[in-house]
Scaffold this active site. Sequence first.
Site, PDB file in Angstrom:
ATOM      1  N   MET A   1      17.509 -53.783 -67.373  1.00  0.00           N
ATOM      2  CA  MET A   1      17.568 -52.428 -67.626  1.00  0.00           C
ATOM      3  C   MET A   1      16.072 -51.671 -67.615  1.00  0.00           C
ATOM      4  O   MET A   1      16.139 -50.368 -66.942  1.00  0.00           O
ATOM      5  CB  MET A   1      17.717 -52.063 -69.249  1.00  0.00           C
ATOM      6  CG  MET A   1      19.322 -52.102 -69.460  1.00  0.00           C
ATOM      7  SD  MET A   1      20.294 -51.066 -68.459  1.00  0.00           S
ATOM      8  CE  MET A   1      19.695 -49.588 -69.235  1.00  0.00           C
TER       9      MET A   1
ATOM     10  N   GLY B   1      27.437 -55.123 -78.161  1.00  0.00           N
ATOM     11  CA  GLY B   1      27.149 -53.909 -79.144  1.00  0.00           C
ATOM     12  C   GLY B   1      28.262 -52.947 -78.943  1.00  0.00           C
ATOM     13  O   GLY B   1      28.642 -52.334 -80.064  1.00  0.00           O
TER      14      GLY B   1
ATOM     15  N   LYS C   1      24.158 -62.510 -70.245  1.00  0.00           N
ATOM     16  CA  LYS C   1      23.959 -61.804 -71.522  1.00  0.00           C
ATOM     17  C   LYS C   1      23.774 -62.870 -72.690  1.00  0.00           C
ATOM     18  O   LYS C   1      24.891 -63.819 -72.901  1.00  0.00           O
ATOM     19  CB  LYS C   1      25.251 -60.879 -71.589  1.00  0.00           C
ATOM     20  CG  LYS C   1      25.288 -59.950 -72.927  1.00  0.00           C
ATOM     21  CD  LYS C   1      26.242 -59.016 -73.004  1.00  0.00           C
ATOM     22  CE  LYS C   1      26.322 -58.191 -74.200  1.00  0.00           C
ATOM     23  NZ  LYS C   1      24.903 -57.397 -74.460  1.00  0.00           N
TER      24      LYS C   1
ATOM     25  N   GLY D   1      10.170 -53.927 -72.723  1.00  0.00           N
ATOM     26  CA  GLY D   1      11.027 -54.679 -72.002  1.00  0.00           C
ATOM     27  C   GLY D   1      11.182 -54.245 -70.570  1.00  0.00           C
ATOM     28  O   GLY D   1      12.006 -54.528 -69.633  1.00  0.00           O
TER      29      GLY D   1
ATOM     30  N   HIS E   1      31.277 -59.606 -69.706  1.00  0.00           N
ATOM     31  CA  HIS E   1      29.798 -59.056 -69.203  1.00  0.00           C
ATOM     32  C   HIS E   1      29.279 -60.439 -68.422  1.00  0.00           C
ATOM     33  O   HIS E   1      30.056 -61.443 -68.418  1.00  0.00           O
ATOM     34  CB  HIS E   1      28.900 -59.356 -70.507  1.00  0.00           C
ATOM     35  CG  HIS E   1      28.718 -57.651 -71.187  1.00  0.00           C
ATOM     36  ND1 HIS E   1      29.927 -57.456 -72.061  1.00  0.00           N
ATOM     37  CD2 HIS E   1      28.262 -56.556 -70.914  1.00  0.00           C
ATOM     38  CE1 HIS E   1      29.500 -56.165 -72.326  1.00  0.00           C
ATOM     39  NE2 HIS E   1      28.576 -55.626 -71.762  1.00  0.00           N
TER      40      HIS E   1
ATOM     41  N   THR F   1      18.657 -51.990 -77.618  1.00  0.00           N
ATOM     42  CA  THR F   1      18.627 -53.449 -77.602  1.00  0.00           C
ATOM     43  C   THR F   1      19.730 -53.863 -78.538  1.00  0.00           C
ATOM     44  O   THR F   1      19.779 -53.172 -79.574  1.00  0.00           O
ATOM     45  CB  THR F   1      17.283 -54.075 -78.073  1.00  0.00           C
ATOM     46  OG1 THR F   1      16.228 -53.775 -77.273  1.00  0.00           O
ATOM     47  CG2 THR F   1      17.220 -55.418 -78.355  1.00  0.00           C
ATOM     48  N   THR F   2      20.611 -54.846 -78.052  1.00  0.00           N
ATOM     49  CA  THR F   2      21.724 -55.313 -79.003  1.00  0.00           C
ATOM     50  C   THR F   2      21.472 -56.599 -79.491  1.00  0.00           C
ATOM     51  O   THR F   2      20.741 -57.264 -79.288  1.00  0.00           O
ATOM     52  CB  THR F   2      22.863 -55.014 -78.020  1.00  0.00           C
ATOM     53  OG1 THR F   2      22.738 -56.110 -77.126  1.00  0.00           O
ATOM     54  CG2 THR F   2      23.400 -54.018 -77.432  1.00  0.00           C
TER      55      THR F   2
ATOM     56  N   GLY G   1      12.718 -56.328 -67.486  1.00  0.00           N
ATOM     57  CA  GLY G   1      14.090 -56.915 -67.611  1.00  0.00           C
ATOM     58  C   GLY G   1      14.983 -55.911 -66.731  1.00  0.00           C
ATOM     59  O   GLY G   1      14.377 -55.005 -65.942  1.00  0.00           O
TER      60      GLY G   1
END
Length: 259
Positions: A16, A159, A153, A11, A149, A94-95, A14
């Site tokens: 993050m 999470g 998202k 990822g 958030h 990862t959520t 992204g």
Amino acid sequence: MSVPLKLTLFGANGRMGKELRALIEEDRRFAYACGIDRQEIIEQGMSPRQERALSLSKGILEPTDVVIDFSQPSAFMELLGALRSRPLPLVSGTTGLLEGHRQELLELSKSVPVIWASNFSKLGNLMVSLAGEIARIADTEDLEILEAHHKRKKDAPSGTALSLFDALKQENQSLRPVFSRHGDGMKRAEGDVAILAIRGGDVVGDHTLFCLGEGERLELTHRAQSRSAFAKGALLAARWIHGKPPGIYTMADVLGIRA
Ligand code: NAD
């Protein structure tokens, strides 16, 4: 100076992933092994070896000590498949994972050490641990959770909000989550805990646990001001997990928070 820990990011393109890459590059304790993302091309100027490693269909080819994953649930099985072919410690944030993902993660943890956390920030984890203490003492008070958030998202509630509820439930089995309130007949029932999500702007991640009593109330709030709080925690987890025996570990283990 010890040998840097070689990290592969899943990822990597992204929000993050980029935050992690920046932190890795300024910290000599870490080395960026490679980045994997759906688009495959992370950036120009990559070495041929790094380019070869980008596609997960070929597996994780670069020398790697720990894999860090901040992607999305739809990519999760692909990642676990790659780790079954090449067992490496996994740190995943990862959520929105489903029960099936969790079962597969548990299975993988029989062969490699794994940390999955809904929140890698130090103070976020402290908040979850304090939530348990609040639920233990709050026998007549009502508990509710609100999270905010940014508007991009995908999963809701967060999470971390679900982890907060789990911490409450561990202390009080009679609690039940309520994911929305609308219309008549919505009077609060004993044991209900609303877990509500608002979305907008560039909010990195706010969580409030309300403990509502008669004549007083407690509001416990954590606000992440930047993604670096999560990225730093994930790097701490990567250092901690390296060399550990197979199993599932938590951020509470990493941070030394007592159960
Ligand atoms: P993002 O959408 O910016 O990044 C996700 C990246 O995953 C994208 O670049 C996407 O292309 C990539 N991806 C998707 N499918 C892929 C595949 N099959 N193979 C490889 N890469 C793939 O999201 P983000 O804000 O970086 O967050 C990523 C995840 O981390 C989300 O689930 C988010 O909720 C979670 N998150 C967790 C924490 C925590 O502390 N645990 C903190 C922040 C975000």
